[in-house]
Scaffold this motif. Sequence first.
Motif, PDB file in Angstrom:
ATOM      1  N   LEU A  92      29.401  31.898  45.572  1.00 26.47           N
ATOM      2  CA  LEU A  92      30.476  32.694  46.148  1.00 26.47           C
ATOM      3  C   LEU A  92      30.435  32.697  47.682  1.00 26.47           C
ATOM      4  CD1 LEU A  92      30.243  35.514  43.518  1.00 26.47           C
ATOM      5  CD2 LEU A  92      31.956  33.725  43.655  1.00 26.47           C
ATOM      6  N   HIS A  93      29.236  32.775  48.244  1.00 24.74           N
ATOM      7  CA  HIS A  93      29.180  32.805  49.706  1.00 24.74           C
ATOM      8  C   HIS A  93      29.693  31.510  50.301  1.00 24.74           C
ATOM      9  CE1 HIS A  93      27.185  36.655  50.191  1.00 24.74           C
ATOM     10  NE2 HIS A  93      26.530  36.367  49.088  1.00 24.74           N
ATOM     11  N   LYS A  94      29.335  30.388  49.638  1.00 24.02           N
ATOM     12  CA  LYS A  94      29.818  29.107  50.139  1.00 24.02           C
ATOM     13  C   LYS A  94      31.338  29.029  50.000  1.00 24.02           C
ATOM     14  CE  LYS A  94      25.853  26.208  50.004  1.00 24.02           C
ATOM     15  NZ  LYS A  94      25.086  25.352  49.116  1.00 24.02           N
ATOM     16  N   ALA A  95      31.843  29.606  48.915  1.00 24.13           N
ATOM     17  CA  ALA A  95      33.308  29.592  48.740  1.00 24.13           C
ATOM     18  C   ALA A  95      33.978  30.345  49.871  1.00 24.13           C
ATOM     19  CB  ALA A  95      33.668  30.219  47.390  1.00 24.13           C
TER      20      ALA A  95
ATOM     21  N   GLN B 217      34.430  38.863  43.352  1.00 24.90           N
ATOM     22  CA  GLN B 217      33.315  38.588  42.455  1.00 24.90           C
ATOM     23  C   GLN B 217      32.007  39.067  43.045  1.00 24.90           C
ATOM     24  OE1 GLN B 217      33.356  34.666  40.883  1.00 24.90           O
ATOM     25  NE2 GLN B 217      35.384  34.957  39.957  1.00 24.90           N
ATOM     26  N   LEU B 218      31.946  39.192  44.358  1.00 19.35           N
ATOM     27  CA  LEU B 218      30.765  39.775  44.998  1.00 19.35           C
ATOM     28  C   LEU B 218      30.855  41.287  45.058  1.00 19.35           C
ATOM     29  CD1 LEU B 218      30.279  37.399  48.044  1.00 19.35           C
ATOM     30  CD2 LEU B 218      28.657  37.759  46.206  1.00 19.35           C
ATOM     31  N   GLU B 219      31.904  41.826  44.445  1.00 15.62           N
ATOM     32  CA  GLU B 219      32.182  43.272  44.414  1.00 15.62           C
ATOM     33  C   GLU B 219      32.534  43.839  45.786  1.00 15.62           C
ATOM     34  OE1 GLU B 219      29.708  45.653  42.058  1.00 15.62           O
ATOM     35  OE2 GLU B 219      29.901  44.347  40.316  1.00 15.62           O
ATOM     36  N   LEU B 220      32.945  42.962  46.726  1.00 13.98           N
ATOM     37  CA  LEU B 220      33.427  43.457  48.036  1.00 13.98           C
ATOM     38  C   LEU B 220      34.933  43.592  47.924  1.00 13.98           C
ATOM     39  CD1 LEU B 220      31.269  41.117  50.240  1.00 13.98           C
ATOM     40  CD2 LEU B 220      31.023  43.584  50.057  1.00 13.98           C
ATOM     41  N   TYR B 221      35.363  44.629  47.172  1.00  8.44           N
ATOM     42  CA  TYR B 221      36.769  44.702  46.780  1.00  8.44           C
ATOM     43  C   TYR B 221      37.703  44.930  47.958  1.00  8.44           C
ATOM     44  CZ  TYR B 221      34.952  44.795  42.073  1.00  8.44           C
ATOM     45  OH  TYR B 221      34.305  44.486  40.926  1.00  8.44           O
ATOM     46  N   ALA B 222      37.227  45.693  48.940  1.00 11.21           N
ATOM     47  CA  ALA B 222      38.129  45.976  50.064  1.00 11.21           C
ATOM     48  C   ALA B 222      38.518  44.692  50.784  1.00 11.21           C
ATOM     49  CB  ALA B 222      37.465  46.956  51.018  1.00 11.21           C
ATOM     50  N   GLU B 223      37.494  43.853  51.075  1.00  7.76           N
ATOM     51  CA  GLU B 223      37.810  42.590  51.753  1.00  7.76           C
ATOM     52  C   GLU B 223      38.680  41.713  50.875  1.00  7.76           C
ATOM     53  OE1 GLU B 223      34.953  43.919  51.629  1.00  7.76           O
ATOM     54  OE2 GLU B 223      34.146  44.122  53.649  1.00  7.76           O
TER      55      GLU B 223
ATOM     56  N   ARG C 243      43.315  46.985  43.437  1.00  2.36           N
ATOM     57  CA  ARG C 243      43.527  48.359  43.911  1.00  2.36           C
ATOM     58  C   ARG C 243      43.021  49.358  42.893  1.00  2.36           C
ATOM     59  NH1 ARG C 243      48.841  46.867  45.232  1.00  2.36           N
ATOM     60  NH2 ARG C 243      48.755  45.854  47.268  1.00  2.36           N
ATOM     61  N   HIS C 244      43.308  49.089  41.634  1.00  2.00           N
ATOM     62  CA  HIS C 244      42.849  50.017  40.597  1.00  2.00           C
ATOM     63  C   HIS C 244      41.338  50.113  40.575  1.00  2.00           C
ATOM     64  CE1 HIS C 244      46.780  49.882  38.094  1.00  2.00           C
ATOM     65  NE2 HIS C 244      46.788  50.790  39.035  1.00  2.00           N
ATOM     66  N   VAL C 245      40.697  48.924  40.705  1.00  2.00           N
ATOM     67  CA  VAL C 245      39.230  48.942  40.690  1.00  2.00           C
ATOM     68  C   VAL C 245      38.710  49.781  41.846  1.00  2.00           C
ATOM     69  CG1 VAL C 245      37.182  47.540  40.952  1.00  2.00           C
ATOM     70  CG2 VAL C 245      39.023  46.746  39.501  1.00  2.00           C
ATOM     71  N   ILE C 246      39.302  49.597  43.013  1.00  2.00           N
ATOM     72  CA  ILE C 246      38.840  50.356  44.183  1.00  2.00           C
ATOM     73  C   ILE C 246      39.012  51.842  43.939  1.00  2.00           C
ATOM     74  CG2 ILE C 246      39.235  50.859  46.616  1.00  2.00           C
ATOM     75  CD1 ILE C 246      40.017  48.044  47.069  1.00  2.00           C
ATOM     76  N   GLN C 247      40.183  52.214  43.420  1.00  2.00           N
ATOM     77  CA  GLN C 247      40.423  53.649  43.179  1.00  2.00           C
ATOM     78  C   GLN C 247      39.453  54.180  42.148  1.00  2.00           C
ATOM     79  OE1 GLN C 247      44.510  53.723  42.114  1.00  2.00           O
ATOM     80  NE2 GLN C 247      45.208  53.903  44.226  1.00  2.00           N
ATOM     81  N   GLY C 248      39.161  53.327  41.122  1.00  2.06           N
ATOM     82  CA  GLY C 248      38.213  53.746  40.086  1.00  2.06           C
ATOM     83  C   GLY C 248      36.844  54.032  40.689  1.00  2.06           C
ATOM     84  N   THR C 249      36.355  53.118  41.538  1.00  6.77           N
ATOM     85  CA  THR C 249      35.020  53.323  42.112  1.00  6.77           C
ATOM     86  C   THR C 249      35.024  54.508  43.058  1.00  6.77           C
ATOM     87  OG1 THR C 249      35.572  51.692  43.770  1.00  6.77           O
ATOM     88  CG2 THR C 249      34.229  50.937  41.931  1.00  6.77           C
ATOM     89  N   MET C 250      36.122  54.759  43.733  1.00  8.19           N
ATOM     90  CA  MET C 250      36.165  55.892  44.671  1.00  8.19           C
ATOM     91  C   MET C 250      36.083  57.187  43.922  1.00  8.19           C
ATOM     92  SD  MET C 250      38.607  54.810  47.853  1.00  8.19           S
ATOM     93  CE  MET C 250      39.741  56.033  47.488  1.00  8.19           C
ATOM     94  N   GLN C 251      36.726  57.244  42.763  1.00  9.24           N
ATOM     95  CA  GLN C 251      36.707  58.493  42.007  1.00  9.24           C
ATOM     96  C   GLN C 251      35.315  58.783  41.493  1.00  9.24           C
ATOM     97  OE1 GLN C 251      39.683  57.923  39.065  1.00  9.24           O
ATOM     98  NE2 GLN C 251      41.352  58.518  40.421  1.00  9.24           N
ATOM     99  N   ASN C 252      34.545  57.703  41.199  1.00  9.99           N
ATOM    100  CA  ASN C 252      33.185  57.949  40.737  1.00  9.99           C
ATOM    101  C   ASN C 252      32.387  58.515  41.884  1.00  9.99           C
ATOM    102  OD1 ASN C 252      33.961  56.959  38.362  1.00  9.99           O
ATOM    103  ND2 ASN C 252      33.058  54.932  38.624  1.00  9.99           N
TER     104      ASN C 252
END
Lengths: 359, 423
Positions: free
Chosen positions: B344-347, B382-388, B414-423
């Motif tokens: 992923l980093h190389k990508a 895929q690296l879970e850096l959803y904001a970027e 966006r949904h994933v981000i909102q989901g993690t924020m609520q946790n």
Amino acid sequence: AGGAGAERPQVVSHVQQALSYTLFDCKWVPRSARLLCLGSAARGTGVLQLYELRAGRLALLREIEKAKPIKCGTFGAASLQQRYLATGDFAGSLNVWNLEAPEIPVYSVKGHKEIINSIDGVGGLGIGEGAPEIVTGSRDGTVKVWDPRQKDTPVANMEPVQGESKRDCWTVAFGNAYNQEERVVCAGYDNGDIKLFDLKTMSLRWETNIKNGVCSVEFDRKDVNMNKLVATSLEGKFHVFDMRTQHPTKGFASVSEKAHKSTIWQVRHLPQNRDIFMTSGGAGSLHLWKYEYPAQRSKKDSEGAEMGVAGSVSLLQNVTLSTQPISSLDWSPDKKGLCVCGAFDQTVRVLIVTKLNKV
Amino acid sequence: MPVWLRGHSWRQSGSAVFLSLPVPGVRVTAANIFCTERYLKVSVPPFLFEAILYAPIDDTNSTAKIGNGIVFFTLYKKEVGMWESLTLENASKEKLQYLRENAVLKAHEKAKEETEAKKVTKREHKKYALEATMKLEEAERKRIEELKEQEKQKVTKELELWKDQLKDVENQKKVQKEGQLHEEVEQLKEKKKEKINKTSIPSEETLKTRLKPTKGCRGSCSMFSENLKEEQLPAPRSSGTIKINFTSRVFPTALRESRVAEEEEWLHKQAEARRIISADLSELKDLKEEEKNPDWLKDKGNKMFATGNYLAAVNAYNLAVRLNNKLPLLYLNRAACHLKLRNLHKAIEDSSKALELLTPPVPDNENARVKAYVRRGTAFCQLELYAEGLQDYEAALKIDPKNKTIEKDAEKIRHVIQGTMQN
């Protein structure tokens, strides 16, 4: 700029009329105080409205609905008695109407595959000589010249070479019709091409590219030896070409001017004075210009060939009437300074430009 | 402890008290003098003089003259009368204190009132000035309006005159035409009559019906004159066609002057990139001719990607990059391979490099840019850096707003981000 300077022409707004459809073109009916509005109603049909100027307002005389929205119209090829209107519509059909009996067109042909963007007529209205002809320019990239006496086929067809990707033709204009044989058609395209076709020799006489889509071209007078051509374009520029001297490689001399800070939709010369013209802009403004000829209109270049010298353009007056583009403009051929303009804010405005005698 | 000044002397008249106070050795300024209705204090460290006055004075009009080592007060009494002494002699300490404080308070209040009054006057002045300018501007505007109005009326009158003229002309024409028509009909009748007289005598009615014109009808009027004119018009032109070419252009979009500079830059870059620039690759001597062509290697890489052989594809792209590191498409495609291989980093690196090379942004490289943003976005997610990741998806959407897949994916992120924020 828009001040009440003592001797400058003033643009006086005489009448305003709100319409219930999108206005694409407005034209004065020759020899009358009547004007015609052409456009597209919300339900996708064409509208023709005939108004008369009466005591400071526009009185609706007649409203005609047609199947397809109408983009442009001209009286240029009609006789003074008949005053038939030629229109181009969104489906590519050219129709000539008798406004007294508008149910069935006097002449009709499905001339183009796509919308007819622009139309012009010559040989009528007692102006100039030669056969009355109508030219149409369409989005299908072709420019066709029609004679109302010949059905179905155009008398001239300017089309792209086989395999060439087409460019929309946005504007057409007749010129050089000073005797029975001579005539030229000037066409402007969306990629900045301007092409001059000579109908007598059926050939391309000149072409150039002004680097921006050409919205409007007009000769200063149709019925004289071609003198000046104004071409307006996107991105706020217009060019004035001196058409009296054609250099073998450099073509015609020109001067260009930036104005309006937006698309310049139309240019119209004052019928009573061919050195005064008005341009209309995408920000709802009108500019009145005067062209001044240079001391010498032509000079010899290093090889001894004649080349033209362009003059200069000066701004006489400007006024902002609307926030929407003013897409159509027409001077009255009968009353100096009277003009009508139509904008995309669904308003038609009758204006009077004063003090044109003193310019 | 301040040193009390005692060397003062005073005299009085009916309405004023004159007090002279020697202040040895120090400069006295206005700031050192404090005076209210009943209290006077001069404080010049280390010296101090204060006096609770016998009776109230008018402190606004009273003056103090500061001279060489001496201060001379002229205090105007509020009430005319002779004072027994300068100060209140038998005042108790509390009274003195009280008077002192009162004095200070009063002074403060006075100061406040003065500033208030100043402010008010200032405001009034400003208002006045503003109103004056407004009036002037209004007058100017009215004048211009009137001029325009006059112009308008003049012009309207002219217009009405012109319209009347038009009407007159039309009426005249009508009358003329009717007259002409009548004449012509009469002439024809005459001719016919002559003919008839020579041949036979038909009934007059048939004559009349045949020659009956419709008077005043526009149609037939024009028919008469039209026939005449048609004879003068030339025949329709013989048909011809002119074939035209349009100004050649590399880009499919129409030419726009404001974009010319950017487009030139892009074309220039592309042209440069196509030339092989890396020179010092000695190991490449034993490669086949075609393997030295970055385009051929790119195609090879694409084919291997299509068959799923991602490692081989990466190798092909690597070699191509060594030959020419200015082709954005190589990095773009290599990024896709890395995504599949979960590098992923190389990508991310490769997508970023591709985007760098795809400047300036023109419509021509839109597709490539969209792909680059989408691939980088995917890698981030895929690296879970959803904001970027979301940022990149939105950039892709900006270029191509109509792409539904990108929209859906952006929504998911966006949904994933909102989901993690609520946790």
